[in-house]
Design an enzyme around this catalytic site. Sequence first.
Site, PDB file in Angstrom:
ATOM      1  N   TYR B 108      -8.841   3.414   3.172  1.00 13.34           N
ATOM      2  CA  TYR B 108      -9.799   2.451   2.619  1.00 13.34           C
ATOM      3  C   TYR B 108      -9.009   1.302   2.004  1.00 13.34           C
ATOM      4  O   TYR B 108      -7.991   1.527   1.327  1.00 13.34           O
ATOM      5  CB  TYR B 108     -10.668   3.121   1.534  1.00 13.34           C
ATOM      6  CG  TYR B 108     -11.519   2.127   0.759  1.00 13.34           C
ATOM      7  CD1 TYR B 108     -12.822   1.858   1.169  1.00 13.34           C
ATOM      8  CD2 TYR B 108     -11.004   1.444  -0.340  1.00 13.34           C
ATOM      9  CE1 TYR B 108     -13.603   0.930   0.488  1.00 13.34           C
ATOM     10  CE2 TYR B 108     -11.772   0.512  -1.019  1.00 13.34           C
ATOM     11  CZ  TYR B 108     -13.066   0.262  -0.609  1.00 13.34           C
ATOM     12  OH  TYR B 108     -13.819  -0.668  -1.271  1.00 13.34           O
ATOM     13  N   GLU B 194     -14.296  -5.451   2.351  1.00 10.59           N
ATOM     14  CA  GLU B 194     -13.993  -4.028   2.451  1.00 10.59           C
ATOM     15  C   GLU B 194     -13.658  -3.670   3.896  1.00 10.59           C
ATOM     16  O   GLU B 194     -14.399  -4.028   4.809  1.00 10.59           O
ATOM     17  CB  GLU B 194     -15.252  -3.265   2.012  1.00 10.59           C
ATOM     18  CG  GLU B 194     -15.031  -1.837   1.616  1.00 10.59           C
ATOM     19  CD  GLU B 194     -16.318  -1.241   1.041  1.00 10.59           C
ATOM     20  OE1 GLU B 194     -16.338  -0.952  -0.159  1.00 10.59           O
ATOM     21  OE2 GLU B 194     -17.297  -1.077   1.795  1.00 10.59           O
TER      22      GLU B 194
END
Lengths: 291, 390
Positions: B108, B194
């Site tokens: 991530y 993101e």
Amino acid sequence: MSVLVDADSRVLVQGITGREGGFHTRLCIDYGTRVVAGMTPGKGGTTAEGVPVFNTVVEAVRETGADVSLIFVPAPFAADAILEASDAGVPLVVCITEGIPVRDMVTVHHYLAGRKTRLIGPNCPGIISPGKCKMGIIPGDVCREGRVGVVSRSGTLLYEAIDQLSRRGIGQSTCFGIGGDPIVGMSFVDALELFEQDTGTDAVFVIGEIGGTAEQEAARYIKSRMSKPVAAFVAGSTAPPGRRMGHAGAIVTGSQGTAQEKVAAFSAAGVAIARSPAEIGVVVEGLLKHR
Amino acid sequence: MRIHEYQAKKLLSDFGIPVPPGEVIATPEEAAAATGRLGGRVALKAQVHAGGRGKGGGIRLAATPEEAAAIASQLLGRRLVTHQTPPEGLPVNTILVEEETIPQRELYLGVVIASACPVMMASESGGMDIEEVAAHRPEKIVSVHIDPSLGFQPFHARKLIYGLNLEPPLHRPATQLMGGLYRLFQERDCSLAEINPLAVTNDGRLLALDAKLNFDDNALFRQTEVAALRDEAQENALEVKAQDWGIKNYVKLQGNIGCVVNGAGLAMATMDLIQLAGGEPANFLDIGTVNNTERVVNAFRLLTGDPEVKAILINIFGGMARVDVIATGIVEAAKEMDIPVPVVVRLEGTNLEEGRRILAQSGVKVIHATDLSDAARKVVSSIAISRGSA
């Protein structure tokens, strides 16, 4: 007594020649505020609302001794206006403007760190010390002089609270909005510190809302440092998660920032809670009786 | 503002971040052709403004152009429901057809603003909801606060890279990728950037498999290319209408009491108050700083256009907004349109007397409320009364 502004405050209005700037400057002057200068680039040498207008803040300060600045500059240029006021050494800046990009406020926040300028707002209704000084857009006629401090993230809810207090004969020392944006200058904690020290304030009413953690930080401060009684209302208990409720900072993300969480933090700190926005006056009245 | 995954990946690519080869399609024929060009197995990813697409059936694999066309014809024109969409789902009008990537590791990487500072976060637990990782395994997240006057520095990259346990050959590409993501976040006024998951592929490359970019609405005036990416089909129709009519802060809710309020805080408090009085708000509406009556008329257009609305509560405490302008707007709205539901009005603040005079002289039928409790009580009971008479 009062905090931050009083009858001696010498006010400069940045953006005085705009429609909102002009209209509300007039109301501030009518209230009795000492507006000493205006500032709009390119309009230097003229007058507006009966005060001299300057091209730069530094010139306005030098010529008039202004020691607080009120900003009505449009959003694309408002961050720059705050920076200019701080650069000119103005100790208190109140920015009414709504809609300033977050990236601009990140820059402002980092520039102000370690400088002596205090910033109220942006996206706020300003500040009023009833009977002494009104800087911003808070309706002056609902306020009355007294000994309760009021601080709020929202503007209109601040007026609502003041109105409910005044109707019950409860006057205010100083009332101000800290702003509805995710990045603002003064925090609830800063406001509470000032009210705690002010000999003219007996109790404080805090108006919070969903999003962020400013209320939880306030609750921690109240629990550990505050001797004066505090009451609070938190708006947005019916707001759906993940949706921005008007204010850029008013959004519940995940489990963070719910009204329930904030009310619980205030309750745990011994703060009296107004469950309904219609009960603000009653709750503060109760707070003052049991003092 | 939100954008689609394919638009986000184009932006990532513009900032030097590697993404899988792919094409956006809007028909089954295009899906087949794109699959043929890409060669081999592909992933078909429904483009909607919501996460949870995998579990919702919005991400499917195809081995041949025929299979891709068949899947595309199933997905296109449908509404996809996931845990993040409204109950009725969001329309699938486009699909991203992408070369299938089998990741060796899923990481991530994201940037947000926290404590008035850009913060880059990385985690070895990619492919999961980062909020869940933060809640249950906070030690799995490494983050760096980036001073905006310094920008993204090599030491920031090292802290994240060692935190992610990346192999040495990936250190240089990871540093470049992180720097690119930070520049994208800053230069395009993102509120969230993101990459989840950020894949480490079998052949040792970094690849942004999924991406989510949200933008600061307040900055769209200077991000015209970003603003052009808006897809109104993904938004609530009434909310789009509100925007077009200059009402920036309108959120459709489930109840039947329409609200027109000035100021976000008072608007939220009004919703809370209605619920405490036993009603349900149909919307959040902050009419903002009203300088012209047109916006007030538009608010009435919006609420009378919502079939759920059975009563309207106008709650104004004028500061920047002026009560006389609101009152004139109410009078104009009543002249221009049929308002088939009861209207409860509570006015206070700047230019109140003038506002009251305008309303009184117009003869427009409204129910006056003296304060907040009175307003809530009257609007809730007005529904009961009109139901009783129906």
